[in-house]
Design an enzyme around this catalytic site. Structure first.
Site, PDB file in Angstrom:
ATOM      1  N   TYR A  22       4.308   7.381  17.818  1.00 17.41           N
ATOM      2  CA  TYR A  22       4.699   7.599  16.447  1.00 17.41           C
ATOM      3  C   TYR A  22       5.938   8.223  16.341  1.00 17.41           C
ATOM      4  O   TYR A  22       7.074   7.642  15.488  1.00 17.41           O
ATOM      5  CB  TYR A  22       3.662   7.925  15.632  1.00 17.41           C
ATOM      6  CG  TYR A  22       3.825   8.045  14.404  1.00 17.41           C
ATOM      7  CD1 TYR A  22       3.900   6.813  13.287  1.00 17.41           C
ATOM      8  CD2 TYR A  22       4.034   9.010  13.559  1.00 17.41           C
ATOM      9  CE1 TYR A  22       4.150   6.924  12.058  1.00 17.41           C
ATOM     10  CE2 TYR A  22       4.278   9.284  12.072  1.00 17.41           C
ATOM     11  CZ  TYR A  22       4.188   7.864  11.440  1.00 17.41           C
ATOM     12  OH  TYR A  22       4.346   8.229  10.165  1.00 17.41           O
TER      13      TYR A  22
ATOM     14  N   SER B 111       0.731  -1.203  -0.141  1.00 17.41           N
ATOM     15  CA  SER B 111       0.196  -0.060   0.018  1.00 17.41           C
ATOM     16  C   SER B 111       0.786   1.158   0.145  1.00 17.41           C
ATOM     17  O   SER B 111       1.932   1.249   0.459  1.00 17.41           O
ATOM     18  CB  SER B 111      -0.800   0.047   1.329  1.00 17.41           C
ATOM     19  OG  SER B 111      -1.709   1.306   1.329  1.00 17.41           O
TER      20      SER B 111
ATOM     21  N   LYS C 184       9.494   6.927  15.091  1.00 17.44           N
ATOM     22  CA  LYS C 184      10.490   7.244  13.798  1.00 17.44           C
ATOM     23  C   LYS C 184      11.675   8.146  14.047  1.00 17.44           C
ATOM     24  O   LYS C 184      12.583   8.108  13.313  1.00 17.44           O
ATOM     25  CB  LYS C 184       9.396   8.274  13.070  1.00 17.44           C
ATOM     26  CG  LYS C 184       7.934   7.713  12.718  1.00 17.44           C
ATOM     27  CD  LYS C 184       8.502   6.473  11.775  1.00 17.44           C
ATOM     28  CE  LYS C 184       7.441   5.703  11.034  1.00 17.44           C
ATOM     29  NZ  LYS C 184       7.653   4.868   9.833  1.00 17.44           N
TER      30      LYS C 184
ATOM     31  N   ASP D 118       4.051  -7.757   3.951  1.00 20.86           N
ATOM     32  CA  ASP D 118       2.902  -6.862   4.302  1.00 20.86           C
ATOM     33  C   ASP D 118       1.870  -7.832   5.344  1.00 20.86           C
ATOM     34  O   ASP D 118       1.712  -8.898   5.029  1.00 20.86           O
ATOM     35  CB  ASP D 118       2.101  -6.344   3.312  1.00 20.86           C
ATOM     36  CG  ASP D 118       1.576  -5.127   3.465  1.00 20.86           C
ATOM     37  OD1 ASP D 118       1.693  -3.904   3.120  1.00 20.86           O
ATOM     38  OD2 ASP D 118       0.315  -5.053   4.236  1.00 20.86           O
TER      39      ASP D 118
HETATM   40  P1  NAI Z   1      -0.404   3.112   4.293  1.00 25.81           P
HETATM   41  O1  NAI Z   1      -1.045   2.579   5.322  1.00 25.81           O
HETATM   42  O2  NAI Z   1      -0.778   3.125   3.049  1.00 25.81           O
HETATM   43  O3  NAI Z   1       0.580   1.616   4.181  1.00 25.81           O
HETATM   44  C1  NAI Z   1       1.508   0.954   5.286  1.00 25.81           C
HETATM   45  C2  NAI Z   1       1.446  -0.586   4.981  1.00 25.81           C
HETATM   46  O4  NAI Z   1       2.021  -1.149   5.939  1.00 25.81           O
HETATM   47  C3  NAI Z   1       0.032  -1.269   4.839  1.00 25.81           C
HETATM   48  O5  NAI Z   1       0.126  -2.045   3.431  1.00 25.81           O
HETATM   49  C4  NAI Z   1      -0.161  -2.167   5.968  1.00 25.81           C
HETATM   50  O6  NAI Z   1      -0.585  -3.320   5.945  1.00 25.81           O
HETATM   51  C5  NAI Z   1       1.507  -2.345   6.340  1.00 25.81           C
HETATM   52  N1  NAI Z   1       1.874  -2.677   7.574  1.00 25.81           N
HETATM   53  C6  NAI Z   1       1.074  -2.021   8.914  1.00 25.81           C
HETATM   54  N2  NAI Z   1       1.395  -2.618   9.995  1.00 25.81           N
HETATM   55  C7  NAI Z   1       2.237  -3.772   9.567  1.00 25.81           C
HETATM   56  C8  NAI Z   1       3.012  -4.658  10.104  1.00 25.81           C
HETATM   57  N3  NAI Z   1       2.837  -4.982  11.571  1.00 25.81           N
HETATM   58  N4  NAI Z   1       3.737  -5.785   9.513  1.00 25.81           N
HETATM   59  C9  NAI Z   1       3.807  -5.629   8.033  1.00 25.81           C
HETATM   60  N5  NAI Z   1       3.047  -4.545   7.485  1.00 25.81           N
HETATM   61  C10 NAI Z   1       2.360  -3.869   8.014  1.00 25.81           C
HETATM   62  O7  NAI Z   1       0.740   3.972   4.742  1.00 25.81           O
HETATM   63  P2  NAI Z   1       1.838   4.866   3.867  1.00 25.81           P
HETATM   64  O8  NAI Z   1       1.523   6.380   4.173  1.00 25.81           O
HETATM   65  O9  NAI Z   1       2.262   4.319   2.697  1.00 25.81           O
HETATM   66  O10 NAI Z   1       3.317   4.810   4.866  1.00 25.81           O
HETATM   67  C11 NAI Z   1       4.361   4.171   4.681  1.00 25.81           C
HETATM   68  C12 NAI Z   1       5.418   4.575   5.441  1.00 25.81           C
HETATM   69  O11 NAI Z   1       5.731   5.723   5.315  1.00 25.81           O
HETATM   70  C13 NAI Z   1       5.062   4.298   6.957  1.00 25.81           C
HETATM   71  O12 NAI Z   1       6.149   3.963   7.798  1.00 25.81           O
HETATM   72  C14 NAI Z   1       4.644   5.785   7.633  1.00 25.81           C
HETATM   73  O13 NAI Z   1       4.771   6.087   8.855  1.00 25.81           O
HETATM   74  C15 NAI Z   1       5.485   6.530   6.887  1.00 25.81           C
HETATM   75  N6  NAI Z   1       5.046   7.922   6.753  1.00 25.81           N
HETATM   76  C16 NAI Z   1       3.766   8.277   5.854  1.00 25.81           C
HETATM   77  C17 NAI Z   1       3.615   9.395   5.597  1.00 25.81           C
HETATM   78  C18 NAI Z   1       2.542   9.908   4.747  1.00 25.81           C
HETATM   79  O14 NAI Z   1       2.076  11.110   4.698  1.00 25.81           O
HETATM   80  N7  NAI Z   1       1.637   8.994   4.060  1.00 25.81           N
HETATM   81  C19 NAI Z   1       4.459  10.588   6.178  1.00 25.81           C
HETATM   82  C20 NAI Z   1       5.440  10.179   7.029  1.00 25.81           C
HETATM   83  C21 NAI Z   1       5.628   8.940   7.085  1.00 25.81           C
END
Ligand code: NAI
Length: 247
Positions: free
Chosen positions: A152, A13, A156, A34
């Site tokens: 969080y 995702s 981070k 994932d």
């Molecule tokens: P998202 O929610 O779209 O994707 C996160 C993915 O991680 C999902 O597919 C979920 O199933 C998976 N996931 C969650 N917990 C898990 C676990 N215990 N084991 C394996 N997989 C797991 O989120 P997004 O936005 O793509 O975030 C990706 C990374 O970027 C994260 O680490 C987030 O903290 C970081 N981030 C995102 C920002 C944003 O604005 N979207 C800003 C700053 C950091």
């Protein structure tokens, strides 16, 4: 040279998915780890349809034994993993005085300890390869803080420190370790914060120097550079990709 094998956690995702797709397009063999098994397999299938080589595995990054067995599967199905992108993440918490022990521990477990465990399981393969690239996705909230996200942001920030330690320990073995703290990126996680009223999209867009929210591809292109052969002199660095919000 045989195509290198990459593991992308949270690769089904948002940011992780964009990274998985980009690395596959660039000829890497990609293992998507994932929690969401269906989404991991669907993303891998879609990459295969487009001519790439990918597998999707259900992995919870808080489960060390599960990580170990998934990495063994990667080793036997795709070859020795020498690229690791830690993108699995979860933003929960809430106002500090209402943050429970359980929510704090979950934030640390997924966002920080999950990164530690994946690094510790995959790095020995990189050592055997004599080459490795790790990119840890942290968060721009490590620069700025973020009210309501104590666990969080603490996790981070820990990812940034862990990145620097690993860069120093493994640099001489051909392994680079960098971190990308994204600003607001339009993903399902981000949309959840907008829909719940936690983030004001218009205000945040206006406050961003480049005048837009980021796209997952903005992070994928940065990762692609950091894992390239040519990036061997870049390690222990923090690459802010945030439209100029944090300098
Ligand atoms: P998202 O929610 O779209 O994707 C996160 C993915 O991680 C999902 O597919 C979920 O199933 C998976 N996931 C969650 N917990 C898990 C676990 N215990 N084991 C394996 N997989 C797991 O989120 P997004 O936005 O793509 O975030 C990706 C990374 O970027 C994260 O680490 C987030 O903290 C970081 N981030 C995102 C920002 C944003 O604005 N979207 C800003 C700053 C950091």
């Amino acid at each position: 040279m045989t195509a290198r094998t990459a593991i992308v956690t949270g690769g089904a995702s948002g940011i992780g998915e964009a990274i998985s797709r980009r690395l596959a397009k660039e000829g890497k063999q990609v293992a998507i780890f994932d929690l969401n098994a269906e989404a991991a397999q669907a993303t891998a299938a879609s990459i295969q349809e487009q001519g790439g080589n990918a597998i999707g595995l259900q992995v919870d990054v808080t489960d060390r034994a599960g990580i170990e067995s998934a990495v063994d599967k990667v080793r036997s199905n795709l070859g020795r993993p020498s690229i690791l992108v830690n993108s699995a993440g979860l933003a929960l918490d809430g106002p500090f005085l209402e943050t429970t022990q359980e929510s704090w521990k979950t934030s640390i477990a997924v966002n920080l300890t999950g990164t530690f465990d994946c690094c510790q399981v995959v790095i020995p393969h990189m050592v055997d390869e004599g080459w490795g690239r790790i990119v840890n996705i942290s968060s721009s909230s490590f620069h700025s803080g973020a009210p309501g996200l104590a666990g969080y942001v603490a996790a981070k920030s820990g990812v940034v420190g862990l990145t620097k330690v690993l860069a120093r320990e493994f640099g001489k073995l051909g392994i680079t370790v960098n971190t990308v703290p994204p600003g607001f990126i339009d993903t399902p996680m981000f949309r959840r914060t907008v829909d719940s009223g936690f983030v004001d999209l218009a205000a945040q867009t206006a406050a961003t120097p480049v005048g837009r929210i980021g796209e997952p591809e903005d992070i994928a292109v940065t990762c692609s550079f950091l894992i390239s052969e040519e990036a061997s002199y870049i390690t222990g660095q923090v690459f802010g990709v945030n439209g100029g919000r944090n300098m």
